[in-house]
Design an enzyme around this catalytic site. Sequence first.
Site, short mmCIF file in Angstrom:
data_model
loop_
_atom_site.label_atom_id
_atom_site.label_comp_id
_atom_site.label_asym_id
_atom_site.label_seq_id
_atom_site.Cartn_x
_atom_site.Cartn_y
_atom_site.Cartn_z
N ASP A 223 0.50 -1.31 0.11
CA ASP A 223 0.26 -0.26 -0.11
C ASP A 223 0.68 1.09 -0.13
OD1 ASP A 223 -2.54 1.49 0.42
OD2 ASP A 223 -3.68 -0.32 1.25
N HIS A 246 2.15 1.86 -3.24
CA HIS A 246 1.75 2.80 -3.94
C HIS A 246 1.46 4.51 -3.92
CE1 HIS A 246 -2.53 0.32 -2.98
NE2 HIS A 246 -1.38 -0.28 -3.51
#
Length: 394
Positions: A223, A246
């Site tokens: 993430d 991310h």
Amino acid sequence: MTSIASTFKTLCLCLLFIVVVSRPTVRPKVFNVKRHGSIPDGITDNANAFTSVWSRACARRSGSSKIYVPKGTFYLGGVEFVGPCKNPIEFVIDGTLLAPGNPNDIKQDTWIKFRYINDLSISGFGTLDGQGKQSWPLNDCHKNPNCPKLAMTMGFAFVNNSKIKDITSLNSKMGHFNFFSVHHFNITGVTITAPGDSPNTDGIKMGSCSNIHISNTNIGTGDDCIAILSGTTNLEISNVKCGPGHGISKDVKGLTVRDIVFNGTSDGIRIKTWESSASKILVSDFVYENIQMIDVEKPINIDQKYCPYPPCKHEKKGESHVQIQNLKLKNIYGTSKNKVAVKLQCSKSFPCKNVELIDINLRHNGLEGGPSTAECRNVDGSASGKMVPKHCLN
């Protein structure tokens, strides 16, 4: 008589100097957890032994305290270290702290918590092993309202004038490090790692914090490498390698990011807000400089229509009320896996203001043919220097 007085005065000064320079250095009292009942067999739960050591170290009044975790594997259930303490605390971890594999065995939202502490130093070349593999398939809250609440690895709340250095965090169940209402905190030399497909394993997450400095850190997760929530000010990020993950997402005021490498991440520079966010929040005074992108899917991405799992129940409530302004992007270079290397999608109700692009060079390196492109909606700003792709600012 004058000569005797002068000689006596000189002798006194010499004696005083000897006393001063020979005064012993006050060393911290060392609390070795192994000598206080902890067993490094990877099976025995050492939570009570660790908290007992913490209580003694925290209560000590004269001089500082040092808690030492030697080499070995120390299994820990959920543990909480609470202040305020009577003295500065140094927590040195050279061994491995092992979390329960079963997420139900951690009876709190964070596996290792530090709360209400000033002058805390965490260091060492040890590892926090979150044993997240068993938990990742359970992380389906977007489709399962009864999903279990998984624990983050290490959390800091109301901790000030502190630092963490050189520790490795491995395979967290949720996020790795969480900061809430933390002020004047340095993070340096830390390694954070989890597989690229491990869900919601944010590297560093913070909210309502100030004066945080992150440097010389490697983050590869499933993430956000660094997720910055509202209320955070005066954050500086430098010499950080991010990927997989991310990228860096944010909702803050006063952010400086320099000398960063994003390698194979889904996002690089990323600002996201829910399309329907009704709260009036100001996101301002950001500087991104000397950022390298290596095969990043979305190198520059402002998304004020964020909806991770459509259809979103708030989609019809209107445009985002988050105002983004005073954003400088300088010397951003490298390769983009998508043709759209620069995407600035701002709110129609609160357009982005004073977005400054300087020396952007992002080449398309994906399967689609053609050069990289840029997309802009509701953005006001300026561009100068080298510009690849061609900018689309008003």
